[in-house]
Design an enzyme around this catalytic site. Structure first.
Site, mmCIF file in Angstrom:
data_model
loop_
_atom_site.group_PDB
_atom_site.id
_atom_site.type_symbol
_atom_site.label_atom_id
_atom_site.label_comp_id
_atom_site.label_asym_id
_atom_site.label_seq_id
_atom_site.Cartn_x
_atom_site.Cartn_y
_atom_site.Cartn_z
ATOM 1 N N CYS A 1 -6.568 8.359 16.813
ATOM 2 C CA CYS A 1 -5.820 9.012 15.731
ATOM 3 C C CYS A 1 -6.560 10.237 15.239
ATOM 4 C CB CYS A 1 -5.654 8.083 14.540
ATOM 5 S SG CYS A 1 -4.748 6.597 14.869
ATOM 6 N N THR A 2 -5.787 11.176 14.695
ATOM 7 C CA THR A 2 -6.360 12.347 14.028
ATOM 8 C C THR A 2 -5.615 12.546 12.716
ATOM 9 O OG1 THR A 2 -6.852 13.413 16.141
ATOM 10 C CG2 THR A 2 -6.837 14.820 14.190
ATOM 11 N N ARG A 191 -12.129 14.532 20.096
ATOM 12 C CA ARG A 191 -10.918 15.218 19.647
ATOM 13 C C ARG A 191 -11.212 16.024 18.388
ATOM 14 N NH1 ARG A 191 -8.654 10.792 18.040
ATOM 15 N NH2 ARG A 191 -10.175 9.422 19.040
#
Lengths: 253, 123
Positions: A1-2, A191
């Site tokens: 997730c971001t 990420r």
């Protein structure tokens, strides 16, 4: 997730997130996709929780899941959570629960309780930082005034760290993937760096829901695990979500 | 353009909004959850609409469990033990899960597993 909470030049808070889930739970060789991630996409729904016919909060959920991973209390605060890995993990919390020691909260029940009952950013922050949990987590919280954006890094028992937006220091956004912000992310799963590169390239002058969506659409922030993207603007009380795909070549996570 | 070696990092994307093209798989429907209605009833409309997708997703998790424990004992264990856990959850969560199981026809234990997956997955 971001998850990202950013403050624009006018002091508006914008909150965006990619929900990535389904790692190591079956890979579809033919379609080059994760089986569970693909099965979750049709379950994505936007929910408007009402009492006395008034909106209490709104969320993006997987149908059948009663806890909250992504939500907005219109005009008050926005909240997302990202997974945190720790050896002192959820399985210990579950064992304690089964053995009758039930003073901790299941993570997604806490986020739902906060969205339902808290009436300010500060109140939400206190609940998320101080409630004992069954599993570690990152809570990413946005408020409705300048400087109100933070990442709460939680172990099961403690609030390990709270990183806040501080525009005077040049920190006009806070961004969380799935690693403690004071440590380097796993090099195989970085990420954070590309996401921050794109946020910095966007600049505070140009951050909007649209440009936030651009950042969350850039590989590997967008990857094969990404099921949905949600954009929230607390001042508008708006939440919008989109089901995602990541065309090849694309990172599996 | 994307580099063709992992992690396939792209140049920062622009003009992706409004969502369109190969990275956009679809819009998301809105539903109302009425907190004044009984917990076991408030998810009925959503689950009625999404029943097939929910059953498919639960089946995929079942297949995964059976891949690890081909005898099917793991799924049996979930179906026998987790319903007991539903009664230990703070209100209204247990009641809501029972309502979801009833409307969808998915065994309660598997609905509970779906809802505590975050804690389970850290294993």
């Amino acid at each position: 997730c971001t998850s990202v909470v950013a403050e624009d030049k006018n002091g508006n808070l914008i909150h965006g997130r990619n929900l990535d889930f389904g790692l190591f739970m079956g890979w579809d060789m033919k379609n080059k996709s994760w089986i569970i991630s693909e099965k979750l996409k049709p379950l994505v729904v936007n929910l408007d929780f009402k009492r006395n016919n008034q909106t209490v909060f709104k969320s993006t959920n997987f149908a059948g899941y009663v806890g909250m991973l992504t939500g907005i209390k219109p005009h008050l605060f926005t909240l997302t959570m990202n997974e945190r890995f720790s050896l002192d993990g959820g399985y210990i919390g579950i064992l304690e629960w089964i053995l009758g020691k039930r003073d901790g909260m299941w993570m997604s029940f806490l986020t739902r309780s906060v969205l339902e009952k808290a009436n300010s950013y500060e109140e939400a922050k206190t609940l998320l930082a101080q409630t004992k949990l069954l599993a570690p987590a990152y809570f990413i919280l946005g408020g409705n005034q300048t400087g109100q954006g933070c990442i709460i890094t939680r172990s099961r028992l403690l609030s390990i760290d709270i990183l806040e937006i501080d525009v005077k220091l040049g920190r006009w956004y806070v961004l969380e993937t799935n690693y403690d912000h004071w440590k380097e992310p796993l090099f195989l799963d970085d990420r954070r760096t590309p996401a921050m590169k794109c946020m910095n390239q966007t600049t505070q002058t140009n951050i909007t829901l649209k440009t936030m969506y651009d950042v969350l659409s850039t590989k590997p922030v967008l990857n094969k695990l990404t099921t949905y993207t949600t954009l929230m603007q607390v001042s508008e009380g708006s939440l919008e979500s989109y089901i995602r795909n990541c065309p090849n070549p694309c990172m599996p996570w | 353009s994307a580099q063709f070696i992992p992690p396939y990092t792209e140049d920062c994307r622009a003009d992706m909004y409004p969502p369109k093209g190969p990275t956009f798989k679809g819009a998301v429907s809105w539903y109302t959850v009425d907190l004044d209605s009984p917990p076991s009833k408030r998810w009925t409309a959503i689950i009625t609409d999404k029943k097939t997708d929910l059953v498919n997703m639960i089946q995929a998790i079942r297949d995964l469990a059976n891949a690890f424990v081909p005898s099917g004992r793991l799924v049996e264990l979930v179906d026998i033990t987790l319903p007991i856990m539903a009664d230990t959850f703070p209100k209204p969560f247990g009641e809501e899960m029972k309502g979801i199981a009833e409307v969808s026809g998915v065994p309660l234990g598997e609905v509970v597993l779906f809802n505590i997956f975050y804690e389970v997955f850290t294993v």
